[in-house]
Design an enzyme around this catalytic site. Sequence first.
Site, PDB file in Angstrom:
ATOM      1  NE  ARG A  88      -3.554   2.712   0.787  1.00  0.00           N
ATOM      2  CZ  ARG A  88      -4.536   2.993   1.626  1.00  0.00           C
ATOM      3  NH1 ARG A  88      -4.962   2.095   2.466  1.00  0.00           N
ATOM      4  NH2 ARG A  88      -5.098   4.184   1.619  1.00  0.00           N
ATOM      5  NE  ARG A  98      -7.765   2.341  -0.987  1.00  0.00           N
ATOM      6  CZ  ARG A  98      -8.048   3.481  -0.411  1.00  0.00           C
ATOM      7  NH1 ARG A  98      -8.278   3.520   0.850  1.00  0.00           N
ATOM      8  NH2 ARG A  98      -8.119   4.587  -1.083  1.00  0.00           N
ATOM      9  CG  ASP A 101      -8.345   1.173   3.471  1.00  0.00           C
ATOM     10  OD1 ASP A 101      -7.476   1.854   4.035  1.00  0.00           O
ATOM     11  OD2 ASP A 101      -9.550   1.489   3.448  1.00  0.00           O
ATOM     12  CG  ASP A 103     -10.178   2.334   7.274  1.00  0.00           C
ATOM     13  OD1 ASP A 103      -9.161   3.052   7.201  1.00  0.00           O
ATOM     14  OD2 ASP A 103     -10.998   2.221   6.348  1.00  0.00           O
TER      15      ASP A 103
END
Length: 165
Positions: A88, A98, A101, A103
Site C-alpha cells: 500500500r 488499493r 486498506d 481502518d
Amino acid sequence: MSEPAARDAYVALGSNLGDSRATLVGATEALAALPGSRLAGISRIYRTPPWGRRDQPDFLNAVVCLRTSLPPHDLLDALMAIERRFGRTRDDERWGPRTLDLDLLHVDGVVLDEPQLTLPHPRMGERAFVLLPLADLAPELELPGQGRVAELLRRVDAGGCEPVD
C-alpha cells in the site's frame, strides 16, 4: 509497571488490487501476530462495490476483532506498517484502488477526536462494506455517538454487497 489492559479493537480490511483474498488472509495473520494481541473474531469476506470512485474493481472486505493491549495510536501505527508490507502506498487519491486498506473502527472504552485518529471511525455508520462484516462479529455493539451496529446496518443500502463463498 503493569501491562495495559487488553481491549477489543475492531479493524476493517479491504482490498481490490492483486489477489485480494490472499491479501486479506495475510493481513489477518499479521494482525494476529501483533505484540500483546490475539485474534478474537473474523467476519465473513464480502464482495462490495467501490465507494466514492466507481471506475475500479469491486473490493473484498472483512472485519476482525483483536483483543489487544496496544494503545490506539500504537495500533494505528501497526496497521499502517502492515498496509505498507502489503504494497500500500498512500497518495492523495481518496477512495481509489488499493492492495490493502486497514481502518481502525472502534476500540472498546475509547473515544477520540484527534487529527490522526478519531474513534469510533466517524463514517463507519454510513458504509455497508464496514457494517455488514462488523455485524457478523458484534451486531449489538454500541458505537458511541452513532448507535448499535445492527440498527445502523438497517439504515444503509447494502445493495451489491454479498458474502463470498
